[in-house]
Motif scaffolding. Structure first.
Motif, PDB file in Angstrom:
ATOM      1  N   LEU A  57     -11.894  43.425 -11.281  1.00 55.32           N
ATOM      2  CA  LEU A  57     -13.262  43.652 -11.734  1.00 55.32           C
ATOM      3  C   LEU A  57     -13.303  44.511 -12.992  1.00 55.32           C
ATOM      4  CD1 LEU A  57     -15.199  44.174  -8.370  1.00 55.32           C
ATOM      5  CD2 LEU A  57     -14.846  42.083  -9.702  1.00 55.32           C
ATOM      6  N   ARG A  58     -12.375  45.442 -13.113  1.00 57.70           N
ATOM      7  CA  ARG A  58     -12.338  46.284 -14.308  1.00 57.70           C
ATOM      8  C   ARG A  58     -11.959  45.493 -15.565  1.00 57.70           C
ATOM      9  NH1 ARG A  58      -9.364  51.734 -11.844  1.00 57.70           N
ATOM     10  NH2 ARG A  58     -11.287  52.755 -11.120  1.00 57.70           N
ATOM     11  N   GLU A  59     -11.320  44.358 -15.372  1.00 57.55           N
ATOM     12  CA  GLU A  59     -10.894  43.550 -16.519  1.00 57.55           C
ATOM     13  C   GLU A  59     -11.984  42.625 -17.039  1.00 57.55           C
ATOM     14  OE1 GLU A  59      -7.415  41.441 -15.377  1.00 57.55           O
ATOM     15  OE2 GLU A  59      -6.167  43.244 -15.173  1.00 57.55           O
ATOM     16  N   VAL A  60     -13.086  42.476 -16.307  1.00 56.93           N
ATOM     17  CA  VAL A  60     -14.174  41.602 -16.753  1.00 56.93           C
ATOM     18  C   VAL A  60     -14.898  42.278 -17.916  1.00 56.93           C
ATOM     19  CG1 VAL A  60     -16.250  40.358 -16.075  1.00 56.93           C
ATOM     20  CG2 VAL A  60     -14.405  40.717 -14.418  1.00 56.93           C
ATOM     21  N   SER A  61     -15.022  41.570 -19.017  1.00 59.54           N
ATOM     22  CA  SER A  61     -15.601  42.158 -20.229  1.00 59.54           C
ATOM     23  C   SER A  61     -17.101  42.370 -20.077  1.00 59.54           C
ATOM     24  CB  SER A  61     -15.343  41.252 -21.424  1.00 59.54           C
ATOM     25  OG  SER A  61     -16.069  40.038 -21.298  1.00 59.54           O
ATOM     26  N   PRO A  62     -17.660  43.386 -20.752  1.00 53.62           N
ATOM     27  CA  PRO A  62     -19.106  43.609 -20.708  1.00 53.62           C
ATOM     28  C   PRO A  62     -19.914  42.401 -21.182  1.00 53.62           C
ATOM     29  CG  PRO A  62     -17.993  45.526 -21.615  1.00 53.62           C
ATOM     30  CD  PRO A  62     -16.954  44.447 -21.495  1.00 53.62           C
ATOM     31  N   SER A  63     -19.395  41.676 -22.169  1.00 50.63           N
ATOM     32  CA  SER A  63     -20.129  40.508 -22.660  1.00 50.63           C
ATOM     33  C   SER A  63     -20.203  39.415 -21.598  1.00 50.63           C
ATOM     34  CB  SER A  63     -19.468  39.969 -23.935  1.00 50.63           C
ATOM     35  OG  SER A  63     -18.137  39.552 -23.667  1.00 50.63           O
ATOM     36  N   LEU A  64     -19.117  39.213 -20.838  1.00 50.99           N
ATOM     37  CA  LEU A  64     -19.127  38.211 -19.780  1.00 50.99           C
ATOM     38  C   LEU A  64     -20.054  38.635 -18.648  1.00 50.99           C
ATOM     39  CD1 LEU A  64     -18.109  35.561 -18.637  1.00 50.99           C
ATOM     40  CD2 LEU A  64     -16.117  36.773 -17.712  1.00 50.99           C
ATOM     41  N   ILE A  65     -20.068  39.929 -18.350  1.00 48.93           N
ATOM     42  CA  ILE A  65     -20.977  40.441 -17.322  1.00 48.93           C
ATOM     43  C   ILE A  65     -22.424  40.162 -17.703  1.00 48.93           C
ATOM     44  CG2 ILE A  65     -21.868  42.546 -16.253  1.00 48.93           C
ATOM     45  CD1 ILE A  65     -19.025  43.647 -16.282  1.00 48.93           C
ATOM     46  N   SER A  66     -22.772  40.443 -18.960  1.00 50.37           N
ATOM     47  CA  SER A  66     -24.144  40.204 -19.425  1.00 50.37           C
ATOM     48  C   SER A  66     -24.480  38.725 -19.396  1.00 50.37           C
ATOM     49  CB  SER A  66     -24.320  40.754 -20.843  1.00 50.37           C
ATOM     50  OG  SER A  66     -24.171  42.157 -20.867  1.00 50.37           O
ATOM     51  N   GLN A  67     -23.516  37.897 -19.765  1.00 49.99           N
ATOM     52  CA  GLN A  67     -23.740  36.452 -19.748  1.00 49.99           C
ATOM     53  C   GLN A  67     -24.001  35.948 -18.339  1.00 49.99           C
ATOM     54  OE1 GLN A  67     -20.318  34.049 -20.690  1.00 49.99           O
ATOM     55  NE2 GLN A  67     -21.568  32.407 -21.539  1.00 49.99           N
ATOM     56  N   LYS A  68     -23.197  36.403 -17.387  1.00 49.27           N
ATOM     57  CA  LYS A  68     -23.395  35.981 -16.006  1.00 49.27           C
ATOM     58  C   LYS A  68     -24.756  36.442 -15.486  1.00 49.27           C
ATOM     59  CE  LYS A  68     -18.581  35.592 -14.442  1.00 49.27           C
ATOM     60  NZ  LYS A  68     -18.685  34.208 -13.929  1.00 49.27           N
ATOM     61  N   ARG A  69     -25.162  37.637 -15.861  1.00 45.77           N
ATOM     62  CA  ARG A  69     -26.455  38.136 -15.371  1.00 45.77           C
ATOM     63  C   ARG A  69     -27.607  37.312 -15.950  1.00 45.77           C
ATOM     64  NH1 ARG A  69     -25.464  43.148 -15.748  1.00 45.77           N
ATOM     65  NH2 ARG A  69     -24.751  43.141 -13.582  1.00 45.77           N
ATOM     66  N   ARG A  70     -27.509  36.907 -17.190  1.00 43.29           N
ATOM     67  CA  ARG A  70     -28.551  36.051 -17.769  1.00 43.29           C
ATOM     68  C   ARG A  70     -28.634  34.725 -17.013  1.00 43.29           C
ATOM     69  NH1 ARG A  70     -26.348  37.932 -22.660  1.00 43.29           N
ATOM     70  NH2 ARG A  70     -25.195  35.968 -22.936  1.00 43.29           N
ATOM     71  N   LEU A  71     -27.477  34.203 -16.630  1.00 42.84           N
ATOM     72  CA  LEU A  71     -27.465  32.944 -15.893  1.00 42.84           C
ATOM     73  C   LEU A  71     -27.980  33.131 -14.471  1.00 42.84           C
ATOM     74  CD1 LEU A  71     -24.081  31.471 -17.165  1.00 42.84           C
ATOM     75  CD2 LEU A  71     -26.398  30.843 -17.854  1.00 42.84           C
ATOM     76  N   LEU A  72     -27.739  34.297 -13.874  1.00 44.45           N
ATOM     77  CA  LEU A  72     -28.307  34.588 -12.553  1.00 44.45           C
ATOM     78  C   LEU A  72     -29.828  34.546 -12.613  1.00 44.45           C
ATOM     79  CD1 LEU A  72     -26.093  37.527 -11.210  1.00 44.45           C
ATOM     80  CD2 LEU A  72     -26.037  35.134 -10.502  1.00 44.45           C
ATOM     81  N   ARG A  73     -30.379  35.074 -13.698  1.00 46.75           N
ATOM     82  CA  ARG A  73     -31.841  35.044 -13.852  1.00 46.75           C
ATOM     83  C   ARG A  73     -32.351  33.604 -13.865  1.00 46.75           C
ATOM     84  NH1 ARG A  73     -33.475  36.762 -19.562  1.00 46.75           N
ATOM     85  NH2 ARG A  73     -32.666  34.646 -19.883  1.00 46.75           N
ATOM     86  N   GLU A  74     -31.634  32.712 -14.555  1.00 44.57           N
ATOM     87  CA  GLU A  74     -32.068  31.318 -14.616  1.00 44.57           C
ATOM     88  C   GLU A  74     -31.856  30.600 -13.282  1.00 44.57           C
ATOM     89  OE1 GLU A  74     -33.652  30.310 -17.124  1.00 44.57           O
ATOM     90  OE2 GLU A  74     -33.233  32.021 -18.408  1.00 44.57           O
ATOM     91  N   ALA A  75     -30.827  31.005 -12.548  1.00 45.10           N
ATOM     92  CA  ALA A  75     -30.519  30.335 -11.279  1.00 45.10           C
ATOM     93  C   ALA A  75     -31.401  30.815 -10.130  1.00 45.10           C
ATOM     94  CB  ALA A  75     -29.051  30.554 -10.923  1.00 45.10           C
ATOM     95  N   ALA A  76     -31.934  32.036 -10.226  1.00 44.29           N
ATOM     96  CA  ALA A  76     -32.659  32.651  -9.107  1.00 44.29           C
ATOM     97  C   ALA A  76     -33.782  31.774  -8.554  1.00 44.29           C
ATOM     98  CB  ALA A  76     -33.188  34.024  -9.525  1.00 44.29           C
ATOM     99  N   PRO A  77     -34.626  31.142  -9.372  1.00 39.50           N
ATOM    100  CA  PRO A  77     -35.710  30.325  -8.797  1.00 39.50           C
ATOM    101  C   PRO A  77     -35.212  29.139  -7.984  1.00 39.50           C
ATOM    102  CG  PRO A  77     -36.139  30.809 -11.121  1.00 39.50           C
ATOM    103  CD  PRO A  77     -34.718  31.205 -10.842  1.00 39.50           C
ATOM    104  N   TYR A  78     -34.000  28.661  -8.272  1.00 39.08           N
ATOM    105  CA  TYR A  78     -33.462  27.524  -7.537  1.00 39.08           C
ATOM    106  C   TYR A  78     -32.921  27.931  -6.174  1.00 39.08           C
ATOM    107  CZ  TYR A  78     -33.856  25.046 -11.956  1.00 39.08           C
ATOM    108  OH  TYR A  78     -34.337  24.487 -13.109  1.00 39.08           O
ATOM    109  N   LEU A  79     -32.814  29.241  -5.929  1.00 41.81           N
ATOM    110  CA  LEU A  79     -32.343  29.749  -4.647  1.00 41.81           C
ATOM    111  C   LEU A  79     -33.474  30.369  -3.828  1.00 41.81           C
ATOM    112  CD1 LEU A  79     -29.070  31.479  -5.934  1.00 41.81           C
ATOM    113  CD2 LEU A  79     -29.261  29.241  -4.844  1.00 41.81           C
ATOM    114  N   ASN A  80     -34.671  30.312  -4.354  1.00 48.31           N
ATOM    115  CA  ASN A  80     -35.825  30.958  -3.732  1.00 48.31           C
ATOM    116  C   ASN A  80     -36.711  29.907  -3.075  1.00 48.31           C
ATOM    117  OD1 ASN A  80     -38.179  32.352  -3.083  1.00 48.31           O
ATOM    118  ND2 ASN A  80     -38.138  33.603  -4.927  1.00 48.31           N
ATOM    119  N   TRP A  81     -36.823  29.959  -1.752  1.00 47.41           N
ATOM    120  CA  TRP A  81     -37.577  28.966  -0.987  1.00 47.41           C
ATOM    121  C   TRP A  81     -39.072  28.992  -1.315  1.00 47.41           C
ATOM    122  CZ3 TRP A  81     -35.886  25.814   3.381  1.00 47.41           C
ATOM    123  CH2 TRP A  81     -34.497  25.820   3.560  1.00 47.41           C
TER     124      TRP A  81
END
Length: 538
Positions: free
Chosen positions: A489-513
């Motif tokens: 986990l310490r090796e994951v770059s800050p830019s990749l972390i931010s990218q994944k979080r942006r994608l989580l935001r887009e994916a969230a409505p598809y997981l919400n009943w």
């Protein structure tokens, strides 16, 4: 009365109806590859068009309007028709009710108290039915009585998939096919078996049956005959489906799933293929032959259900009925939604977080490796405990907040507040096997808080993975790789972390009943499978 067609989206939460207004016509990217989807449903003039990622290659968007009048709820005949011996004028040996919602229990007790006895030694066909006011009834051999179950009671988030589906259909009747006489000539697109297996299971447990006894009775005495009755030869459908809220899907109702009439059944449940992670190539590390087996591999897992880690996270293999290629993995309903400010924030002082019961081998190993006994019990202690410099892992046994001996409403709210703050304060959140499968409310919960899920399992299939690219949303490790967790986990770059979080935001409505995005993917996923045999009655 408003409905989906009039408002471009009517959806239900467990406490209140949620009304979704027409979203703006914007297009955003859900994945980091060539698949492009809309971040919002495109309800131009209520046309019900909503793009879903068709990881099956792109393709044209799914239009919910195509299902208008094309969804069939398969039910046995009404109680008064299917079980004349149990009509209101008598026939029930003993009234058994699973709920006293709004005084209905006392009303029915008075109604059936003088009912005549039934000779259970003589087989009665059919043995299951639905009353005119929606109560499900079946003959229980173990209890030697007729069982009445109210399926309208909310069963709790973790097991509310069946309830949510039935509620959604009831709020959007425009989807339903016309009466049977009008559909025999032309098959409908999608038929669902109408049932409430989880309500029956919980009611049997309350009556004293063990977990396994209740599962077997719910399968053999309720769902199997219900499926047999609900799919008569006169009903035609291109796709026959069943929504399941039980942990292991088909494995928990093998008798119902193994029937000839259900051989092409699409089961939408929490369970999936146990080798999906390896087959999809989602593990963060390549397989290393010299990596030793961990203590949680090839040994009995001492979690609540005595399941075995590495064999489906509880995805039991029962006579080949545990999973079929046409099945769909659903996300588990969660009480939380994405918070536009907090969930999207990258200001997170903690590297990783987990708090929960140590009811599985992998959870116990996680705590042995990285656990902490310095557990904050108040908001003040939480703030003081956050690391001043350098990311830290918070791994706790049990809940945060006041001791479990404190059960007041304020204590429960404090535990909830501190837990949510921990999720919002962490870059990564651990999702492991527990008393249920890895695909539990915890997975959706961490996504809704913008915390990147780190799934530690050997046998997990992600929900809606045909539409959501989970390799871009989370990190996946084998259970034997737990000792490497902190360094990875310490090796994951800050830019990749931010990218994944942006994608989580887009994916969230598809997981919400409670979101229209979810139901578009739900329906399109069920429709992907085409029956290998002609529709019933064709």
């Amino acid at each position: 009365m408003h409905n989906y067609r009039e408002t471009c989206g009517k959806w239900s939460s467990w406490r209140q109806r949620r009304w979704i207004s027409t979203p703006a016509k914007t297009t955003t990217t859900i994945t980091t590859t060539t698949t492009t989807t809309s971040g919002a449903c495109l309800f131009a003039a209520c046309c019900f068009s909503c793009w879903v990622s068709a990881a099956a290659g792109g393709g044209r968007p799914f239009d919910m309007g195509e299902l208008a009048g094309q969804v069939l709820l398969l039910q046995p005949s009404l109680l008064s028709e299917a079980l004349p011996g149990l009509a209101r004028d008598g026939g029930a040996r003993q009234v058994w009710l699973s709920s006293d919602a709004e005084g209905r229990q006392s009303e029915l007790v008075a109604e059936f108290a003088a009912a005549a006895a039934v000779n259970l030694s003589e087989p009665l066909t059919p043995t299951v039915g639905i009353s005119a006011d929606g109560w499900h009834v079946f003959r229980s051999p173990r209890l030697q009585e007729w069982a009445w179950v109210n399926c309208d009671v909310f069963p709790g988030f973790q097991y509310s998939q069946e309830w949510n589906f039935r509620d959604f259909i009831s709020q959007n009747p425009w989807l339903l096919a016309r009466p049977r006489v009008d559909i025999e000539a032309t098959p409908v697109k999608l038929a669902f078996v109408d049932h409430c297996f989880m309500h029956v299971y919980f009611a049997l447990v309350r009556r004293g049956l063990s977990h396994q006894e209740a599962l077997q009775e719910s399968d053999e005495a309720y769902l199997a005959p219900l499926v047999q009755l609900a799919a008569p030869s006169g009903l035609a459908a291109q796709t026959l489906a069943l929504v399941s809220a039980i942990d292991l899907g088909r494995a928990d109702f093998p008798r119902a799933a193994a029937q000839e009439v259900a051989r092409d059944l699409v089961v939408l449940s929490m369970a999936g293929a146990p080798n999906w992670l390896e087959a999809a190539g989602l593990f963060a590390l390549p397989h290393e032959p010299d990596l030793p087996l961990g203590p949680c591999n090839n040994n009995d897992n001492n979690n609540d259900n005595n399941k075995k880690e590495g064999s489906g996270g509880g995805l039991a293999h029962v006579g080949g009925t545990h999973w079929q290629p046409q099945d769909v993995v659903l996300p588990v309903p969660c009480r939380h939604s994405w918070d536009a400010e907090r969930s999207a924030s990258d200001e997170r002082p903690l590297l990783a977080f987990f708090a929960g019961s140590l009811n599985s081998c992998s959870r116990q190993q996680l705590f042995q490796l990285f656990g902490s006994t310095r557990k904050p019990q108040s908001l003040g202690e939480f703030s003081a405990a956050l690391p001043a410099s350098g990311p830290e892992m918070w791994i706790f046994n049990g809940s945060l907040g006041p001791s479990s001996s404190h059960t007041g409403e304020d204590d429960l709210e404090a535990r909830e507040s501190i837990y949510r703050l921990a999720l919002w304060s962490s870059q990564f959140c651990l999702v492991l096997n527990g008393s249920s499968t890895v695909n539990s409310h915890r997975l959706v919960e961490v996504v809704m808080h913008g915390c990147i899920p780190v799934v530690v399992a050997d046998d997990f299939e992600a929900p809606f993975h045909q539409d959501l690219r989970w390799q871009d949303l989370g990190i996946f490790l084998r259970t034997r790789e737990l000792p490497l967790l902190r360094d990875l986990l310490r090796e994951v770059s800050p830019s990749l972390i931010s990218q994944k979080r942006r994608l989580l935001r887009e994916a969230a409505p598809y997981l919400n009943w409670n979101e229209p995005h979810f139901w578009n993917v739900f329906m399109s996923s069920a429709l992907r499978f085409q029956r290998t045999t002609p529709p019933l009655g064709v």
